[in-house]
Structure formats: C-alpha cells, structure tokens
Motif scaffolding. Sequence first.
Motif: not given
Length: 198
Positions: A150-151, A146-147, A129, A153-154
């Motif tokens: 996060r996706k 950031v948004e 990150e 990473f998923v």
Amino acid sequence: DPRLAPNVVFVLGGPGAGKGTMCEVAMNQLGWRHLSAGDLLRAERKAGGADAALIEEYIEAGKIVPVTITVGLIKKAMNAIIEAGGAPNFLVDGFPRSLENWSGWREVFGAAAAVPTMLFFECPLPVLEQRILGRAKYSGRSDDNVESLRKRFVTYKEETMPIVDVFRKEGKVVDVDSSRDRQDVWALVKEALKPWST
Ligand code: UP5
Ligand code: MG
C-alpha cells in the motif's frame, strides 16, 4: 567518450508491473545490460555497509532511498561493466522514481547528457497487487506484503508519476501495456528497443 555517455533507457512502472522480468528477457535476447536500482539497493543492504540499515528502513516503508546512495550504486555497477569491455546498452530499471532522483542523476551524469528514453509500464492497480502478492510467496522481499505494498503504491502515485509526466512532456516516454501476458509485453518492449538494435 563512451564512458561519459553510456546508452541508457529507463524502465519505470508500478510495483509488480514486470520491469525486472522484461529487462531480463531483453538481456537474454538482445544483450542489454540490466541494472535494477532496487536489486542494487538490496545487494548493498545485504553487504551490510554503512547504509544498510537506512536502506532497509526505506524499502520496508516503500519510501525512496536518498538519491546519492542509489545513483552511486548505479554508476559503480555501470562503470564495472564498461571497464570489463565495451560500451553496452543499459536498461536502468526502477529509476528515476522521483523528481529528486532525476536531478541526482543529472548531477552525476551531467545535465548536458542526452535525456534517456523511458519505457513506461502501464498496469492497473489490482493486477499489480495480484502479481506482487503472488510473488510474495517466494520472493523473500521485506516489502512484498500488503502493508508495504500500500505504501509503495502511494509513493508511486505521489512521487513517481510526476517524473513520468516530465519525461512525457519532453516526448521521451514509450508506453507499454504491461497488463498483458509475458509474450505480448515482450513484443511491445522489443519493438520499443528497436532503435538500438543493430
Ligand atoms: N509477472 C511479470 N510480468 C508478468 C506478466 N506479463 N503477466 C503475468 N505475470 C507477470 O514482476 C512481478 C511479478 O509479476 C513476478 O512474479 C513476475 O513473474 C510476474 P517483476 O518483473 O518482478 O515486476 P517489477 O516491476 O520489477 O516489480 P518490483 O516489485 O521489482 O517493482 P518495484 O518498483 O516495487 O521494486 P524495486 O525493486 O524497483 O524497488 C523496491 C524499493 O526499493 C522501492 O519501493 C524503494 O523503497 C527502493 N528503491 C529506491 O528507493 N530507489 C530506487 O531508485 C529504486 C528502488
Ligand atoms: Mg523489479
């Protein structure tokens, strides 16, 4: 026929693990050719062809672009290099990032072809990150926020880790601790690429 059997090593790891950075060093130091699936997709998006809008939608959402598009771009780039002379060693960066990606690859390159070695860049999430948000200041990438991160990473956990496990079970994974500084990581990568060095 070297055209049918290019020498390929896959490079995988989380977003910001340092895949692109190390592939560039391997290119400059050892003459490997670097094919980043993400870079190829971004170039295709920029060229504005029929798939451009779809590619942007997937990248921003951190989702995996349909494999026919990606593997087609990789194959085209590889052929252009091979046709320009020789059968070099290829680092394919950021691919295959799902089971579907891997079956798409085998459809194009032949299920009988040797299973490539995979360098797996291990790096803790907070470090990833920090690196991506550091790069966000100048990268101009629509997914360096950031948004989207996060996706990404998923997707990485849910879709990419399973294919890494498949390669691991086949004994094809070389782990690289990519949380270390650039010089240390390069030493590990160089060692991992030794079997192909002359
Ligand atoms: N940095 C690098 N190494 C460092 C070190 N050892 N110590 C400290 N800092 C280090 O590095 C990231 C940042 O960290 C840089 O600022 C670097 O200087 C620093 P980088 O080498 O760019 O890391 P990399 O692993 O290449 O990160 P990248 O963001 O490119 O990884 P992703 O896997 O997220 O991105 P990619 O371009 O492969 O894919 C993007 C999107 O394209 C995907 O989310 C997906 O939507 C799509 N895609 C597909 O759909 N299919 C594909 O096959 C490929 C991509
Ligand atoms: Mg990259």
